[in-house]
Design a protein around this motif. Structure first.
Motif, PDB file in Angstrom:
ATOM      1  N   ARG A  38       0.823  -1.216   0.000  1.00 21.30           N
ATOM      2  CA  ARG A  38       0.000   0.000   0.000  1.00 21.30           C
ATOM      3  C   ARG A  38       0.855   1.264   0.000  1.00 21.30           C
ATOM      4  O   ARG A  38       0.473   2.282  -0.557  1.00 21.30           O
ATOM      5  N   GLU A  39       2.000   1.210   0.638  1.00 22.44           N
ATOM      6  CA  GLU A  39       2.847   2.405   0.760  1.00 22.44           C
ATOM      7  C   GLU A  39       3.213   3.001  -0.589  1.00 22.44           C
ATOM      8  O   GLU A  39       2.986   4.193  -0.823  1.00 22.44           O
ATOM      9  N   PRO A  40       3.765   2.224  -1.543  1.00 18.88           N
ATOM     10  CA  PRO A  40       4.093   2.842  -2.832  1.00 18.88           C
ATOM     11  C   PRO A  40       2.856   3.313  -3.593  1.00 18.88           C
ATOM     12  O   PRO A  40       2.898   4.329  -4.294  1.00 18.88           O
ATOM     13  N   ILE A  41       1.748   2.607  -3.453  1.00 21.22           N
ATOM     14  CA  ILE A  41       0.513   3.029  -4.112  1.00 21.22           C
ATOM     15  C   ILE A  41       0.074   4.379  -3.562  1.00 21.22           C
ATOM     16  O   ILE A  41      -0.231   5.313  -4.312  1.00 21.22           O
ATOM     17  N   PRO A  46      -1.352   9.389  -6.368  1.00 17.12           N
ATOM     18  CA  PRO A  46      -1.827  10.769  -6.546  1.00 17.12           C
ATOM     19  C   PRO A  46      -1.041  11.550  -7.595  1.00 17.12           C
ATOM     20  O   PRO A  46      -1.611  12.301  -8.385  1.00 17.12           O
ATOM     21  N   ALA A  47       0.268  11.366  -7.641  1.00 17.75           N
ATOM     22  CA  ALA A  47       1.076  12.063  -8.640  1.00 17.75           C
ATOM     23  C   ALA A  47       0.718  11.589 -10.042  1.00 17.75           C
ATOM     24  O   ALA A  47       0.633  12.381 -10.983  1.00 17.75           O
ATOM     25  N   ARG A  48       0.489  10.303 -10.184  1.00 19.59           N
ATOM     26  CA  ARG A  48       0.114   9.742 -11.482  1.00 19.59           C
ATOM     27  C   ARG A  48      -1.231  10.301 -11.946  1.00 19.59           C
ATOM     28  O   ARG A  48      -1.405  10.668 -13.102  1.00 19.59           O
ATOM     29  N   LEU A  49      -2.192  10.376 -11.040  1.00 17.89           N
ATOM     30  CA  LEU A  49      -3.495  10.936 -11.391  1.00 17.89           C
ATOM     31  C   LEU A  49      -3.376  12.397 -11.794  1.00 17.89           C
ATOM     32  O   LEU A  49      -4.056  12.845 -12.711  1.00 17.89           O
ATOM     33  N   GLY A  50      -2.510  13.125 -11.115  1.00 23.49           N
ATOM     34  CA  GLY A  50      -2.317  14.533 -11.445  1.00 23.49           C
ATOM     35  C   GLY A  50      -1.809  14.736 -12.861  1.00 23.49           C
ATOM     36  O   GLY A  50      -2.184  15.695 -13.530  1.00 23.49           O
TER      37      GLY A  50
END
Length: 81
Positions: A38-41, A46-50
């Motif tokens: 979960r930590e890397p997700i 959020p950065a990927r979605l941005g």
């Protein structure tokens, strides 16, 4: 498919996922993220979605897909026998 199996094996060996046999179907495997997974997700998602955000359509653009679909369906209705 072999590439996916190897990828899952690496994720499991790294403690990022757990795999268990499915109760529904013997050929299926249930996958779960571990706390370590979960930590890397949580950090990267959020950065990927941005980066992938798409601007919402303008009010006058919202009707166009429906109008185009109606036009296509109307033209197809005459050709179906």
């Amino acid at each position: 498919m072999i590439g996916r199996v190897r990828r899952l094996a690496r994720l499991e060996a790294g403690g990022l996922i757990s795999r268990t046999a499915s109760r529904r179907y013997r050929r299926e495997v249930d996958l779960r993220l571990t706390e370590a997974g979960r930590e890397p997700i949580d950090r990267l998602f959020p950065a990927r979605l941005g980066r992938e955000r798409v601007a919402p359509p303008e009010p006058d653009e919202r009707e166009k897909p429906g109008e185009l679909l109606a036009k296509v369906l109307k033209s197809l209705a005459g050709s179906v026998r």
